[in-house]
Write a protein that holds these residues in place. Structure first.
Motif, PDB file in Angstrom:
ATOM      1  N   GLY A   1       3.346   1.939   7.608  1.00  0.00           N
ATOM      2  CA  GLY A   1       4.319   2.916   7.143  1.00  0.00           C
ATOM      3  C   GLY A   1       5.151   2.372   6.019  1.00  0.00           C
ATOM      4  N   GLY A   2       5.647   3.247   5.084  1.00  0.00           N
ATOM      5  CA  GLY A   2       6.366   2.639   3.996  1.00  0.00           C
ATOM      6  C   GLY A   2       7.089   3.502   3.034  1.00  0.00           C
ATOM      7  N   SER A   3       7.177   3.022   1.806  1.00  0.00           N
ATOM      8  CA  SER A   3       8.011   3.596   0.793  1.00  0.00           C
ATOM      9  C   SER A   3       7.405   4.843   0.202  1.00  0.00           C
ATOM     10  CB  SER A   3       8.236   2.564  -0.314  1.00  0.00           C
ATOM     11  OG  SER A   3       7.006   2.153  -0.828  1.00  0.00           O
ATOM     12  N   ARG A   4       8.235   5.643  -0.422  1.00  0.00           N
ATOM     13  CA  ARG A   4       7.811   6.875  -1.035  1.00  0.00           C
ATOM     14  C   ARG A   4       6.880   6.603  -2.200  1.00  0.00           C
ATOM     15  NH1 ARG A   4      12.031  11.172  -3.738  1.00  0.00           N
ATOM     16  NH2 ARG A   4      10.492  12.737  -4.391  1.00  0.00           N
ATOM     17  N   ALA A   5       5.758   7.299  -2.224  1.00  0.00           N
ATOM     18  CA  ALA A   5       4.771   7.078  -3.285  1.00  0.00           C
ATOM     19  C   ALA A   5       5.178   7.816  -4.548  1.00  0.00           C
ATOM     20  CB  ALA A   5       3.396   7.560  -2.825  1.00  0.00           C
ATOM     21  N   LEU A   6       5.061   7.166  -5.699  1.00  0.00           N
ATOM     22  CA  LEU A   6       5.321   7.803  -6.974  1.00  0.00           C
ATOM     23  C   LEU A   6       4.143   8.676  -7.377  1.00  0.00           C
ATOM     24  CD1 LEU A   6       6.771   4.752  -8.926  1.00  0.00           C
ATOM     25  CD2 LEU A   6       8.064   6.673  -8.023  1.00  0.00           C
ATOM     26  N   PRO A   7       4.372   9.684  -8.241  1.00  0.00           N
ATOM     27  CA  PRO A   7       3.246  10.482  -8.734  1.00  0.00           C
ATOM     28  C   PRO A   7       2.213   9.579  -9.383  1.00  0.00           C
ATOM     29  CG  PRO A   7       5.347  11.475  -9.355  1.00  0.00           C
ATOM     30  CD  PRO A   7       5.661  10.116  -8.779  1.00  0.00           C
ATOM     31  N   LEU A   8       0.934   9.907  -9.177  1.00  0.00           N
ATOM     32  CA  LEU A   8      -0.126   9.042  -9.682  1.00  0.00           C
ATOM     33  C   LEU A   8      -0.083   8.928 -11.193  1.00  0.00           C
ATOM     34  CD1 LEU A   8      -2.492   7.295  -8.993  1.00  0.00           C
ATOM     35  CD2 LEU A   8      -3.961   9.300  -8.994  1.00  0.00           C
ATOM     36  N   SER A   9       0.312  10.008 -11.872  1.00  0.00           N
ATOM     37  CA  SER A   9       0.390   9.949 -13.331  1.00  0.00           C
ATOM     38  C   SER A   9       1.373   8.869 -13.782  1.00  0.00           C
ATOM     39  CB  SER A   9       0.811  11.309 -13.898  1.00  0.00           C
ATOM     40  OG  SER A   9       2.033  11.731 -13.322  1.00  0.00           O
ATOM     41  N   SER A  10       2.507   8.749 -13.083  1.00  0.00           N
ATOM     42  CA  SER A  10       3.496   7.720 -13.416  1.00  0.00           C
ATOM     43  C   SER A  10       2.957   6.328 -13.133  1.00  0.00           C
ATOM     44  CB  SER A  10       4.782   7.947 -12.610  1.00  0.00           C
ATOM     45  OG  SER A  10       5.347   9.203 -12.910  1.00  0.00           O
ATOM     46  N   LEU A  11       2.233   6.184 -12.021  1.00  0.00           N
ATOM     47  CA  LEU A  11       1.685   4.890 -11.656  1.00  0.00           C
ATOM     48  C   LEU A  11       0.627   4.430 -12.643  1.00  0.00           C
ATOM     49  CD1 LEU A  11       1.411   5.576  -7.842  1.00  0.00           C
ATOM     50  CD2 LEU A  11       2.980   3.976  -8.924  1.00  0.00           C
ATOM     51  N   LEU A  12      -0.235   5.349 -13.053  1.00  0.00           N
ATOM     52  CA  LEU A  12      -1.269   4.995 -14.022  1.00  0.00           C
ATOM     53  C   LEU A  12      -0.651   4.639 -15.369  1.00  0.00           C
ATOM     54  CD1 LEU A  12      -4.065   7.597 -13.251  1.00  0.00           C
ATOM     55  CD2 LEU A  12      -4.228   5.126 -13.005  1.00  0.00           C
ATOM     56  N   ALA A  13       0.393   5.376 -15.752  1.00  0.00           N
ATOM     57  CA  ALA A  13       1.059   5.073 -17.019  1.00  0.00           C
ATOM     58  C   ALA A  13       1.685   3.687 -16.970  1.00  0.00           C
ATOM     59  CB  ALA A  13       2.123   6.135 -17.317  1.00  0.00           C
TER      60      ALA A  13
ATOM     61  N   GLU B   1      -7.005  13.267   2.485  1.00  0.00           N
ATOM     62  CA  GLU B   1      -7.852  13.604   1.339  1.00  0.00           C
ATOM     63  C   GLU B   1      -7.153  13.279   0.024  1.00  0.00           C
ATOM     64  OE1 GLU B   1      -7.052  15.600   3.799  1.00  0.00           O
ATOM     65  OE2 GLU B   1      -8.963  15.748   4.910  1.00  0.00           O
ATOM     66  N   GLU B   2      -5.845  13.530  -0.043  1.00  0.00           N
ATOM     67  CA  GLU B   2      -5.090  13.241  -1.262  1.00  0.00           C
ATOM     68  C   GLU B   2      -4.958  11.736  -1.464  1.00  0.00           C
ATOM     69  OE1 GLU B   2      -2.659  13.471  -4.706  1.00  0.00           O
ATOM     70  OE2 GLU B   2      -4.229  14.725  -3.809  1.00  0.00           O
ATOM     71  N   LYS B   3      -4.747  11.006  -0.388  1.00  0.00           N
ATOM     72  CA  LYS B   3      -4.679   9.540  -0.475  1.00  0.00           C
ATOM     73  C   LYS B   3      -5.990   8.998  -1.036  1.00  0.00           C
ATOM     74  CE  LYS B   3      -4.063   5.416   2.448  1.00  0.00           C
ATOM     75  NZ  LYS B   3      -5.401   4.794   2.304  1.00  0.00           N
ATOM     76  N   SER B   4      -7.105   9.495  -0.517  1.00  0.00           N
ATOM     77  CA  SER B   4      -8.412   9.043  -0.992  1.00  0.00           C
ATOM     78  C   SER B   4      -8.611   9.392  -2.461  1.00  0.00           C
ATOM     79  CB  SER B   4      -9.520   9.675  -0.140  1.00  0.00           C
ATOM     80  OG  SER B   4     -10.789   9.244  -0.580  1.00  0.00           O
ATOM     81  N   ARG B   5      -8.171  10.579  -2.857  1.00  0.00           N
ATOM     82  CA  ARG B   5      -8.323  10.999  -4.256  1.00  0.00           C
ATOM     83  C   ARG B   5      -7.515  10.090  -5.186  1.00  0.00           C
ATOM     84  NH1 ARG B   5      -6.121  13.374  -8.375  1.00  0.00           N
ATOM     85  NH2 ARG B   5      -4.090  13.533  -7.367  1.00  0.00           N
ATOM     86  N   ARG B   6      -6.283   9.809  -4.807  1.00  0.00           N
ATOM     87  CA  ARG B   6      -5.443   8.929  -5.633  1.00  0.00           C
ATOM     88  C   ARG B   6      -6.064   7.536  -5.760  1.00  0.00           C
ATOM     89  NH1 ARG B   6       0.840   9.952  -3.708  1.00  0.00           N
ATOM     90  NH2 ARG B   6       0.797  12.239  -3.760  1.00  0.00           N
ATOM     91  N   GLU B   7      -6.537   7.025  -4.637  1.00  0.00           N
ATOM     92  CA  GLU B   7      -7.113   5.682  -4.663  1.00  0.00           C
ATOM     93  C   GLU B   7      -8.415   5.652  -5.459  1.00  0.00           C
ATOM     94  OE1 GLU B   7      -7.345   4.610  -0.550  1.00  0.00           O
ATOM     95  OE2 GLU B   7      -5.240   3.971  -0.468  1.00  0.00           O
ATOM     96  N   GLN B   8      -9.220   6.718  -5.346  1.00  0.00           N
ATOM     97  CA  GLN B   8     -10.456   6.800  -6.119  1.00  0.00           C
ATOM     98  C   GLN B   8     -10.156   6.818  -7.612  1.00  0.00           C
ATOM     99  OE1 GLN B   8     -14.204   7.516  -5.143  1.00  0.00           O
ATOM    100  NE2 GLN B   8     -13.966   6.477  -7.114  1.00  0.00           N
ATOM    101  N   GLU B   9      -9.163   7.578  -8.010  1.00  0.00           N
ATOM    102  CA  GLU B   9      -8.803   7.642  -9.424  1.00  0.00           C
ATOM    103  C   GLU B   9      -8.250   6.312  -9.919  1.00  0.00           C
ATOM    104  OE1 GLU B   9      -6.608  10.629 -12.591  1.00  0.00           O
ATOM    105  OE2 GLU B   9      -6.696  11.141 -10.458  1.00  0.00           O
TER     106      GLU B   9
ATOM    107  N   SER C   1       3.289   7.530   7.323  1.00  0.00           N
ATOM    108  CA  SER C   1       4.691   7.948   7.278  1.00  0.00           C
ATOM    109  C   SER C   1       5.102   8.488   5.910  1.00  0.00           C
ATOM    110  CB  SER C   1       5.605   6.782   7.662  1.00  0.00           C
ATOM    111  OG  SER C   1       5.532   5.745   6.709  1.00  0.00           O
ATOM    112  N   ASP C   2       4.270   8.288   4.893  1.00  0.00           N
ATOM    113  CA  ASP C   2       4.557   8.840   3.573  1.00  0.00           C
ATOM    114  C   ASP C   2       4.252  10.330   3.504  1.00  0.00           C
ATOM    115  OD1 ASP C   2       5.429   6.440   2.287  1.00  0.00           O
ATOM    116  OD2 ASP C   2       3.351   5.782   2.189  1.00  0.00           O
ATOM    117  N   GLY C   3       3.518  10.850   4.487  1.00  0.00           N
ATOM    118  CA  GLY C   3       3.221  12.282   4.507  1.00  0.00           C
ATOM    119  C   GLY C   3       2.177  12.712   3.500  1.00  0.00           C
ATOM    120  N   VAL C   4       1.364  11.788   3.013  1.00  0.00           N
ATOM    121  CA  VAL C   4       0.306  12.120   2.059  1.00  0.00           C
ATOM    122  C   VAL C   4      -0.970  12.424   2.837  1.00  0.00           C
ATOM    123  CG1 VAL C   4      -1.081  11.295   0.110  1.00  0.00           C
ATOM    124  CG2 VAL C   4       1.322  10.619   0.309  1.00  0.00           C
TER     125      VAL C   4
END
Length: 228
Positions: A2-14, A133-141, A127-130
């Protein structure tokens, strides 16, 4: 974990491409609601040494990203994602009771690759509430971005294949490594309990009945026996 709030993937990639230490920067990936079945277009060619150092510079984040479940529980000096993956690799290296026919070298490689996308997306946990399927998509990208940064080719493709094999739980090697993932977590929980006087029962409960291999079950039982 469990952990911290995830930032939008666009921000992380940037952010991942803004390090002053990154020499070669591939074009940003187009963010889509769902992943295309095709691989992203290859980045402009760069010297192999530059691509490797860019990739390793991004992997540095694995050494500084703390495992979120320990942070949430107030563990002092919690391990990093890289710490976790390293000991999983050692587990695969030293295990004398791997199932017959398992490729040990592939298990070691898979262990040091399975959380590599967290260099960009961080340690996303329930605990991040993601949604899964969305977690997998973010990690795949994120993985696609990292493979592009590496310059494509056979090494990048091997990393991609190992990661997908683990995610899909597709082989006996993947099942072994998934068990080691859980064993490493409860072993770390045991160590934190003894060192810091914490009660981390929830981590043991979260793995109960979920081991898929005899080696995973045996090692988990050994760890549990040392709590008594």
């Amino acid at each position: 974990m469990g952990g911290s709030r995830a930032l939008p993937l666009s921000s992380l990639l940037a952010a991942a491409t803004k390090s002053p230490l990154l020499h070669h920067r591939p074009l940003p990936l187009r963010l889509a609601a769902s992943m295309s079945s095709s691989s992203p277009s290859p980045s402009p060619a760069a010297p192999a040494s530059a691509s490797a150092i860019d990739f390793l510079t991004l992997c540095y984040r694995l050494k500084t990203t703390k495992r979120a479940g320990w942070v949430r529980r107030g563990v002092q000096g919690p391990e990093s994602v890289a710490d976790h993956m390293y000991r999983m690799g050692v587990m695969a290296l030293v295990a004398a009771d791997l199932p017959s026919g398992v490729n040990r070298d592939r298990c070691v490689k898979m262990a040091i690759v399975h959380d590599i996308a967290e260099a960009i997306v961080g340690d996303i946990t329930p605990s991040d509430g993601v949604p899964k399927e969305e977690k997998s998509r973010r990690e795949q990208e994120a993985l696609d971005h990292m493979c592009s940064l590496l310059g494509g080719g056979p090494r990048a493709e091997e990393i991609r294949e190992l990661w997908m094999e683990y995610e899909q739980n597709a082989t006996l090697e993947a099942k072994v490594v998934k068990d080691f993932d859980k064993v490493e977590m409860i072993l770390q929980a045991l160590e934190y309990e003894k060192e810091q006087g914490l009660d981390l029962e929830e981590f043991f409960q979260s793995t109960a009945g979920k081991f898929q291999t005899d080696v995973g079950k045996a090692w988990a039982a050994e760890v549990a026996s040392r709590r008594k």
